[in-house]
Design a protein around this motif. Structure first.
Motif: not given
Lengths: 111, 113
Positions: A33, A35, A37, A42-45, A86, A88, A98-99, A101-103
């Motif tokens: 995914q 996102y 931000q 907050g992050p938005v998909l 940003l 992501l 396991k899920f 996120f990148g930085s």
């Protein structure tokens, strides 16, 4: 070491330029995914890519999932100041449930 | 508006205080999440709830205590925090077992003095 490496970390460009940001891993992902931000939010998909080699377009944004499902790219055409934020990537590692996120890539588009 | 609200948006607390963060989702989802976002680090998943039951706790210190009274509400109770706990705390929700479709709230910016 992070499972999802994003590059570049920072990018500052002029309005109208094109850019590509990357999300890479040595692991296979069931899906990835992207996102966006914005500061104070907050992050938005934006999109989910599922099939290896898949390309999705969202107006001036083009997302691609690598053939081996280990990497993804986001290309923005004719960037606008409203694209600032940003970016992501995130995804579920295949077979491990396991899920991650990148930085993120912090993009600044100057008018 | 993503359908996920968080309160308060900003919080300053001393190390001896007790406070709570609240999250509410209006999307009919059954899974809810707490994340911590610090500068220069990826989002860290703290807790996962599915149908009100905690299904994941990623080695979070006990000074963070989550509570999920129903599928629409999630709390994070804070007690005896440390300055390094200062961060943006994000809540998210998704349909059950669909982490690829998470909707985030705006976050609570926490400063621990």
């Amino acid at each position: 070491t992070q499972l999802l490496e994003q590059s570049p970390q920072f990018l500052s460009i002029q309005e109208g330029e094109n850019l590509t940001v990357y999300c890479n891993s040595s692991s296979v992902f069931s899906s990835l995914q992207w996102y966006r931000q914005e500061p104070g939010e907050g992050p938005v998909l934006l999109v989910t890519v599922v099939t290896g080699g898949e390309v999705k377009k969202l107006k001036r944004l083009t997302f691609q999932f690598g053939d081996a499902r280990k990497d993804s790219s986001l290309h923005i055409t004719a960037a606008q100041p409203g694209d600032t934020g940003l970016y992501l990537c995130a995804g579920e590692e295949y077979n491990f449930n396991k899920f991650y996120f990148g930085s993120g890539t912090k993009l600044n588009v100057k008018p | 508006e993503t359908g996920v609200t968080q309160t308060p948006r900003h919080l300053v607390m001393g190390m001896t205080n007790k406070k709570s963060l609240k999250c509410e989702q209006h999307l009919g989802h059954n899974a809810m999440y707490w994340y911590k976002q610090s500068a220069k680090k990826p989002l860290e998943l703290m807790f996962v709830y599915n149908f009100k039951e905690q299904t994941e706790n990623n080695s979070v210190p006990s000074r963070f205590s989550p509570e999920c009274p129903n599928s629409s509400h999630l709390f994070l109770h804070l007690h005896t925090l440390q300055p390094e706990d200062s961060a943006l705390y994000l809540c998210a929700s998704s349909p059950s077992n669909q982490r690829e479709t998470q909707y985030f709230g705006p976050g609570t910016r926490l400063l621990v003095l």
